[in-house]
Structures are given as C-alpha cells and as structure tokens.
Design a protein around this motif. Structure first.
Motif, short mmCIF file in Angstrom:
data_model
loop_
_atom_site.label_atom_id
_atom_site.label_comp_id
_atom_site.label_asym_id
_atom_site.label_seq_id
_atom_site.Cartn_x
_atom_site.Cartn_y
_atom_site.Cartn_z
N ARG A 70 0.84 -1.20 0.00
CA ARG A 70 0.00 0.00 0.00
C ARG A 70 0.88 1.25 0.00
NH1 ARG A 70 -3.71 2.03 4.90
NH2 ARG A 70 -4.78 3.69 3.82
N HIS A 71 1.93 1.23 0.79
CA HIS A 71 2.86 2.35 0.88
C HIS A 71 3.51 2.61 -0.49
CE1 HIS A 71 5.82 5.04 2.70
NE2 HIS A 71 6.75 4.39 2.00
N ALA A 72 3.93 1.56 -1.16
CA ALA A 72 4.58 1.71 -2.47
C ALA A 72 3.62 2.30 -3.50
CB ALA A 72 5.11 0.36 -2.94
N LYS A 73 2.37 1.86 -3.47
CA LYS A 73 1.37 2.41 -4.40
C LYS A 73 1.16 3.90 -4.16
CE LYS A 73 -1.27 -1.80 -5.15
NZ LYS A 73 -2.55 -2.48 -4.96
N ARG A 74 1.11 4.29 -2.89
CA ARG A 74 0.91 5.71 -2.56
C ARG A 74 2.11 6.56 -2.97
NH1 ARG A 74 -2.37 6.92 2.72
NH2 ARG A 74 -4.27 5.84 2.21
N ARG A 75 3.33 6.05 -2.76
CA ARG A 75 4.54 6.79 -3.15
C ARG A 75 4.60 6.93 -4.66
NH1 ARG A 75 4.33 9.43 0.32
NH2 ARG A 75 3.70 8.20 2.05
N ALA A 76 4.26 5.86 -5.38
CA ALA A 76 4.28 5.91 -6.84
C ALA A 76 3.30 6.97 -7.35
CB ALA A 76 3.94 4.54 -7.42
N LYS A 77 2.13 7.03 -6.75
CA LYS A 77 1.14 8.02 -7.15
C LYS A 77 1.61 9.44 -6.80
CE LYS A 77 -3.74 9.19 -6.65
NZ LYS A 77 -5.00 8.90 -5.98
N LEU A 78 2.18 9.61 -5.60
CA LEU A 78 2.66 10.92 -5.15
C LEU A 78 3.75 11.47 -6.07
CD1 LEU A 78 2.77 13.17 -2.94
CD2 LEU A 78 4.49 11.77 -1.81
N TYR A 79 4.71 10.62 -6.43
CA TYR A 79 5.85 11.06 -7.24
C TYR A 79 5.65 10.79 -8.74
CZ TYR A 79 8.16 11.59 -2.76
OH TYR A 79 8.48 11.96 -1.48
N GLU A 80 4.43 10.35 -9.12
CA GLU A 80 4.07 10.11 -10.52
C GLU A 80 5.03 9.14 -11.20
OE1 GLU A 80 3.71 13.99 -12.31
OE2 GLU A 80 2.01 14.51 -11.04
N ILE A 81 5.29 8.02 -10.52
CA ILE A 81 6.12 6.95 -11.07
C ILE A 81 5.17 5.83 -11.52
CG2 ILE A 81 7.94 5.28 -10.60
CD1 ILE A 81 8.78 7.11 -8.23
N VAL A 122 12.82 -3.55 -2.24
CA VAL A 122 12.01 -4.74 -2.46
C VAL A 122 12.40 -5.84 -1.48
CG1 VAL A 122 11.62 -4.28 -4.90
CG2 VAL A 122 13.57 -5.66 -4.23
N SER A 123 11.47 -6.73 -1.25
CA SER A 123 11.70 -7.91 -0.43
C SER A 123 11.32 -9.13 -1.27
CB SER A 123 10.83 -7.84 0.83
OG SER A 123 10.98 -9.02 1.58
N LEU A 124 12.21 -10.12 -1.33
CA LEU A 124 11.95 -11.32 -2.12
C LEU A 124 11.82 -12.53 -1.20
CD1 LEU A 124 11.79 -12.79 -4.86
CD2 LEU A 124 14.26 -13.00 -4.77
N GLU A 125 10.67 -13.17 -1.26
CA GLU A 125 10.41 -14.39 -0.49
C GLU A 125 9.58 -15.35 -1.33
OE1 GLU A 125 8.79 -13.86 3.41
OE2 GLU A 125 10.03 -12.11 3.79
N ASN A 126 10.03 -16.58 -1.46
CA ASN A 126 9.30 -17.64 -2.16
C ASN A 126 8.85 -17.23 -3.56
OD1 ASN A 126 9.58 -19.13 0.21
ND2 ASN A 126 7.65 -18.35 1.01
N ASP A 127 9.75 -16.65 -4.36
CA ASP A 127 9.46 -16.23 -5.74
C ASP A 127 8.41 -15.12 -5.83
OD1 ASP A 127 11.23 -17.28 -7.46
OD2 ASP A 127 9.81 -18.60 -8.48
N ILE A 128 8.17 -14.40 -4.75
CA ILE A 128 7.26 -13.26 -4.76
C ILE A 128 8.06 -12.01 -4.38
CG2 ILE A 128 5.21 -12.21 -3.73
CD1 ILE A 128 4.18 -15.04 -3.18
N ILE A 129 8.08 -11.04 -5.30
CA ILE A 129 8.76 -9.77 -5.04
C ILE A 129 7.73 -8.79 -4.50
CG2 ILE A 129 9.99 -7.82 -6.05
CD1 ILE A 129 11.04 -9.71 -8.20
N THR A 130 7.97 -8.27 -3.30
CA THR A 130 7.10 -7.25 -2.72
C THR A 130 7.83 -5.92 -2.77
OG1 THR A 130 6.16 -8.89 -1.22
CG2 THR A 130 5.78 -6.58 -0.68
N VAL A 131 7.24 -4.94 -3.46
CA VAL A 131 7.82 -3.60 -3.52
C VAL A 131 7.40 -2.89 -2.24
CG1 VAL A 131 7.93 -1.43 -4.80
CG2 VAL A 131 7.66 -3.59 -6.04
N VAL A 132 8.39 -2.59 -1.39
CA VAL A 132 8.12 -1.96 -0.10
C VAL A 132 7.91 -0.46 -0.27
CG1 VAL A 132 9.02 -1.55 2.23
CG2 VAL A 132 9.47 -3.73 1.09
#
Length: 75
Positions: A7-18, A54-64
C-alpha cells in the motif's frame, strides 16, 4: 516471479508520478536473491534516480517503497 506492490509503495508511486510499469521494467532486469534489496536506477523521464526497496520471499517480489532519490547521486 510475481510482483506485488505494498500500500505504501502504491501511494509513493502516485505521489511522485512513477508508473508501476516503470518499476516492473526495472525489476525484471535484475537477478535477486532472497531477502531485502535496495535498487537505485537512473530512469529516462525523471530528474533524479529512482530508489526501489524490495523484499523477495518464495518467488514473490514485494515492492516496499519507491521514490526519487534527491540526495546524493544526480543523473
């Protein structure tokens, strides 16, 4: 590999228009091992390099988080 945005990553992306597609492009070009990683990448269309945590666990990349890195390196 599956890429999930926190959720944090989505909000930062929207804030900085990435766009999420830009972040996915950067991550697809990287070979990552298990654990937490900080990626700093110069990207076309942005004044400053983009920092992605990012955090990588069990072939799932989570964008922090993701944001323009305004201190230090200038591209």
């Amino acid at each position: 590999m599956k890429i999930i945005f926190s959720r944090h990553a989505k909000r930062r992306a929207k804030l900085y228009e990435i766009p999420e597609s830009t972040i996915i492009e950067i991550l697809e070009g990287k070979e990552l091992s298990q654990g937490t990683h900080e990626i700093i990448e110069n990207t076309e269309g942005f004044k400053y390099p983009i920092k992605i945590v990012v955090s990588l666990e069990n072939d799932i990349i989570t964008v922090v988080t993701n944001y323009p890195l305004k201190k230090g390196r200038k591209g």
